[in-house]
Design an enzyme around this catalytic site. Structure first.
Site, PDB file in Angstrom:
ATOM      1  N   ARG A   8      41.745  71.384  -5.878  1.00 32.59           N
ATOM      2  CA  ARG A   8      41.334  72.089  -6.913  1.00 32.59           C
ATOM      3  C   ARG A   8      39.763  72.187  -6.369  1.00 32.59           C
ATOM      4  NH1 ARG A   8      45.417  73.065  -7.049  1.00 32.59           N
ATOM      5  NH2 ARG A   8      47.054  72.698  -8.838  1.00 32.59           N
ATOM      6  N   SER A  24      43.857  74.859 -17.892  1.00 37.01           N
ATOM      7  CA  SER A  24      43.819  73.593 -17.988  1.00 37.01           C
ATOM      8  C   SER A  24      42.294  73.066 -17.899  1.00 37.01           C
ATOM      9  CB  SER A  24      44.418  72.734 -16.525  1.00 37.01           C
ATOM     10  OG  SER A  24      45.849  73.132 -16.599  1.00 37.01           O
ATOM     11  N   GLU A  62      37.889  71.178 -15.127  1.00 40.15           N
ATOM     12  CA  GLU A  62      38.331  72.019 -14.188  1.00 40.15           C
ATOM     13  C   GLU A  62      37.534  73.412 -14.051  1.00 40.15           C
ATOM     14  OE1 GLU A  62      42.436  74.087 -12.576  1.00 40.15           O
ATOM     15  OE2 GLU A  62      42.528  72.038 -13.475  1.00 40.15           O
TER      16      GLU A  62
END
Length: 355
Positions: free
Chosen positions: A166, A243, A347
């Site tokens: 990520r 998320s 995130e």
């Protein structure tokens, strides 16, 4: 020609429906307009926010005190390559999920498990977007970007993008503005090997099996809808940034500490999710930690709530403010820290706010 406006409310441009006004707003529909808008703002000493689909963004209630450049570029170029590969060059402003759908329809494998993810193509290398066992870093071969330091358009290959979980060279830095992305896909009617256990179960397959591309995409979409992760105007659970926390990656010391805390809190026979990572590290599940720390689906704090379908998504069902969302995020983060000693990391990209 780029369109200019002032005091545009950014809530209408984010999937969370949060965020105050942009002092100046530019809609860029070509690469030239995009580069010109960013360069002009830089020359004027103006703060710049490059905005795509707004699906991974948390914007301050105060808005943005500078120029927001909205990426509306369009276009896809397909180039046959060697070894059964097909190179697909896509403008940053193309919507991601329709692009995945077109690839599946055209028999191009490699991103079929990334179906249903909101946002635009330009965001995918920044976040190294991934789901259900696939990451875009597996297929990206080049990213063309405007370098705000050298004032030149540059091309970064996969190594130069420095992809990790990520993350990439683009995340946490405003040096590069992504203009287009080139993916190397495989000409095939079959998916890449299914790598995610939940998806394999859904498909009635074993990890490592291949299935029809459409079958893989449809299964992913069904799983995502069940978690409120496919945008639906009639479903308030989809008014989120997906998320909200990344899955923690632990070193050996942190892993041992988590094992001890889980045993003390939940019992010695309780196992938590663990997935091997490079360098001897281990990834675990943020959703599992949130669940076991005592947070329930649908739990609310003020006008914000945890999704009724998935504890990893924080939602804005009732027209709250960004500060309300952050209060819920801090509450969840503190609960997981107290229970398991793990510090969850957001995130989504934050603009003008922090946890």
């Amino acid at each position: 020609m780029a369109v200019f406006a002032e005091d545009v409310n950014l809530a209408g441009y984010t999937t969370l429906r949060l965020g105050g006004p942009a002092r100046r707003f530019v809609e860029a529909t070509t690469e030239a307009e995009l580069v010109t808008a960013v360069r002009r703002a830089d020359e004027e000493g103006e703060p710049v926010l490059v905005l795509g689909g707004g699906s991974n963004l948390v914007v301050s209630d105060a808005g943005f005190p500078g120029t927001v450049v909205h990426v509306g570029t369009r276009g896809t170029e397909i180039m046959p390559a060697e070894g059964g590969r097909v190179l697909v060059r896509v403008q940053a402003g193309e919507e991601w999920d329709p692009f995945v759908a077109r690839c599946v329809e055209d028999g191009l494998a490699g991103i079929e498990c990334l179906a249903g993810i909101p946002g635009r193509v330009g965001a995918t290398p920044i976040q190294n977007v991934g789901a259900y066992g696939q990451d875009v870093s597996e297929t990206i071969v080049a990213v063309q970007a405007y370098d705000r330091e050298t004032h030149k358009v540059v091309t970064l290959d996969r190594d130069a993008c420095r992809f990790t979980y990520r993350h990439s060279v683009f995340k946490g830095s405003d040096r590069h503005v992504v203009l287009d992305v080139t993916y190397a896909l495989r000409q095939s009617e079959e998916s890449q090997p299914i790598a995610y256990a939940e998806l394999a179960r859904k498909l009635g397959a074993e990890p490592g099996d291949r299935v029809a591309l459409k079958e893989a995409r449809d299964a992913v979409l069904e799983l995502r809808r069940g978690k409120g992760m496919v945008i639906d105007p009639d479903d308030p659970d989809t008014r989120s940034a997906g998320s909200f926390f990344t899955n923690p990656i632990l070193d050996a010391v942190q892993l041992a500490d988590l094992e001890r805390r889980v045993a003390e809190r939940l019992g010695p026979d309780v196992a938590f999710p663990r997935y091997p990572e490079s360098g001897g590290r281990t990834k675990t599940s943020a959703a599992w930690l949130i669940d076991r720390a005592g947070f329930a689906k649908g739990e609310a704090l003020g006008p914000m709530r945890i999704s009724t379908k998935h504890t990893l998504a924080l939602t804005n069902p009732d027209g709250g403010r960004t500060e309300d969302l952050l209060a819920l995020a801090r509450h969840v983060r503190a609960g997981v820290r107290e229970a398991f000693g793990i510090e969850l990391v957001n995130e989504p990209v934050f603009v003008g706010v922090t946890l």
